[in-house]
Design a protein around this motif. Structure first.
Motif, PDB file in Angstrom:
ATOM      1  N   SER A 172       0.858  -1.182   0.000  1.00 48.67           N
ATOM      2  CA  SER A 172       0.000   0.000   0.000  1.00 48.67           C
ATOM      3  C   SER A 172       0.893   1.231   0.000  1.00 48.67           C
ATOM      4  N   LYS A 173       0.385   2.300  -0.607  1.00 51.79           N
ATOM      5  CA  LYS A 173       1.160   3.528  -0.729  1.00 51.79           C
ATOM      6  C   LYS A 173       0.347   4.683  -0.173  1.00 51.79           C
ATOM      7  N   ASP A 174       1.040   5.740   0.231  1.00 54.30           N
ATOM      8  CA  ASP A 174       0.377   6.929   0.739  1.00 54.30           C
ATOM      9  C   ASP A 174      -0.237   7.687  -0.441  1.00 54.30           C
ATOM     10  N   LEU A 175      -1.535   7.947  -0.367  1.00 52.14           N
ATOM     11  CA  LEU A 175      -2.248   8.602  -1.457  1.00 52.14           C
ATOM     12  C   LEU A 175      -1.685   9.985  -1.754  1.00 52.14           C
ATOM     13  N   LEU A 176      -1.335  10.737  -0.724  1.00 53.55           N
ATOM     14  CA  LEU A 176      -0.804  12.081  -0.925  1.00 53.55           C
ATOM     15  C   LEU A 176       0.526  12.037  -1.687  1.00 53.55           C
ATOM     16  N   LEU A 177       1.368  11.067  -1.373  1.00 52.77           N
ATOM     17  CA  LEU A 177       2.640  10.928  -2.104  1.00 52.77           C
ATOM     18  C   LEU A 177       2.407  10.550  -3.564  1.00 52.77           C
ATOM     19  N   ILE A 178       1.413   9.698  -3.819  1.00 51.38           N
ATOM     20  CA  ILE A 178       1.077   9.330  -5.195  1.00 51.38           C
ATOM     21  C   ILE A 178       0.616  10.563  -5.967  1.00 51.38           C
ATOM     22  N   LEU A 179      -0.277  11.357  -5.344  1.00 55.16           N
ATOM     23  CA  LEU A 179      -0.783  12.566  -6.004  1.00 55.16           C
ATOM     24  C   LEU A 179       0.340  13.582  -6.229  1.00 55.16           C
ATOM     25  N   ALA A 180       1.238  13.705  -5.256  1.00 49.90           N
ATOM     26  CA  ALA A 180       2.360  14.631  -5.405  1.00 49.90           C
ATOM     27  C   ALA A 180       3.271  14.194  -6.553  1.00 49.90           C
ATOM     28  N   GLU A 181       3.465  12.892  -6.697  1.00 51.63           N
ATOM     29  CA  GLU A 181       4.291  12.387  -7.799  1.00 51.63           C
ATOM     30  C   GLU A 181       3.624  12.652  -9.148  1.00 51.63           C
ATOM     31  N   LEU A 182       2.313  12.453  -9.220  1.00 54.97           N
ATOM     32  CA  LEU A 182       1.595  12.779 -10.456  1.00 54.97           C
ATOM     33  C   LEU A 182       1.702  14.272 -10.759  1.00 54.97           C
ATOM     34  N   SER A 183       1.579  15.092  -9.713  1.00 52.49           N
ATOM     35  CA  SER A 183       1.679  16.539  -9.874  1.00 52.49           C
ATOM     36  C   SER A 183       3.060  16.939 -10.375  1.00 52.49           C
ATOM     37  N   LYS A 184       4.072  16.291  -9.826  1.00 54.18           N
ATOM     38  CA  LYS A 184       5.450  16.584 -10.234  1.00 54.18           C
ATOM     39  C   LYS A 184       5.652  16.288 -11.724  1.00 54.18           C
ATOM     40  N   LYS A 185       5.037  15.207 -12.200  1.00 55.08           N
ATOM     41  CA  LYS A 185       5.126  14.836 -13.615  1.00 55.08           C
ATOM     42  C   LYS A 185       4.157  15.660 -14.469  1.00 55.08           C
ATOM     43  N   GLU A 186       3.307  16.455 -13.800  1.00 53.33           N
ATOM     44  CA  GLU A 186       2.245  17.217 -14.458  1.00 53.33           C
ATOM     45  C   GLU A 186       1.342  16.302 -15.279  1.00 53.33           C
ATOM     46  N   ASP A 187       0.990  15.181 -14.684  1.00 47.67           N
ATOM     47  CA  ASP A 187       0.134  14.200 -15.348  1.00 47.67           C
ATOM     48  C   ASP A 187      -0.926  13.692 -14.389  1.00 47.67           C
ATOM     49  N   PRO A 188      -1.981  14.387 -14.119  1.00 50.20           N
ATOM     50  CA  PRO A 188      -2.377  15.701 -14.626  1.00 50.20           C
ATOM     51  C   PRO A 188      -1.706  16.813 -13.824  1.00 50.20           C
ATOM     52  N   SER A 189      -1.798  18.019 -14.336  1.00 52.04           N
ATOM     53  CA  SER A 189      -1.250  19.178 -13.643  1.00 52.04           C
ATOM     54  C   SER A 189      -2.121  19.447 -12.411  1.00 52.04           C
ATOM     55  N   MET A 190      -1.497  19.450 -11.222  1.00 51.70           N
ATOM     56  CA  MET A 190      -2.243  19.641  -9.974  1.00 51.70           C
ATOM     57  C   MET A 190      -1.536  20.649  -9.097  1.00 51.70           C
ATOM     58  N   ARG A 191      -2.346  21.384  -8.320  1.00 50.81           N
ATOM     59  CA  ARG A 191      -1.800  22.284  -7.302  1.00 50.81           C
ATOM     60  C   ARG A 191      -2.478  21.964  -5.982  1.00 50.81           C
TER      61      ARG A 191
END
Length: 157
Positions: free
Chosen positions: A72-91
């Motif tokens: 299992s992984k931390d959801l916030l870390l997963i979202l931050a990694e997606l944000s870092k890749k801008e896939d999708p772009s998130m703030r």
């Protein structure tokens, strides 16, 4: 009589020789095909993945994050990694106590609508996100842009 026997032996010899050559060619083709490194779709689809579904009135997309079945992984870390890749772009907006998604692909929170996180159809608030929400391949994760009620700028559960 000897000649008939000789012809018969030749026929059998030719028959077995032909079968031997065909068998060798088939085995050689199998060997060549086994050495090819063609990608197999069935291999990638069998690997467990964490799926995150983003939903709004103008945007819908599912992201796949590789994971092992028992991890299992931390959801916030997963979202931050997606944000870092801008896939999708998130703030995000982050404080000492809470974490909130403010924008996804240009769709920004307002006083009446915002991005809401659901894990297994249970709403996750910013405080829970900050403390850590563990997710795995068996979890249903949805991030929806929907109507929210805010008190002093913070979404109310």
């Amino acid at each position: 009589m000897n000649q008939n026997l000789y012809k018969s032996r030749n026929r059998w010899r030719n028959f077995f020789l032909l079968r031997f050559i065909l068998l060798n060619q088939v085995l050689f083709l199998i060997f060549l095909l086994s050495q090819c490194s063609l990608p197999s779709k069935s291999k990638t689809s069998q690997e467990p993945q964490i799926q995150i579904h983003f939903i709004s009135d103008e945007y819908e997309e599912t992201k796949f994050i590789p994971s092992s079945l028992f991890e299992s992984k931390d959801l916030l870390l997963i979202l931050a990694e997606l944000s870092k890749k801008e896939d999708p772009s998130m703030r995000f907006i982050s404080t000492n106590r809470t974490e909130e998604i403010m924008e996804v692909n240009g769709k920004r929170n307002s006083w009446s609508e915002g991005w809401v996180v659901y894990v297994n159809e249970e709403r996750i608030d910013g405080i829970q996100m900050k403390r850590g929400v563990r997710v795995g391949p068996n979890d249903k994760i949805e991030i929806k842009y929907e109507a929210v009620e805010r008190v002093f700028g913070r979404p109310r559960p």
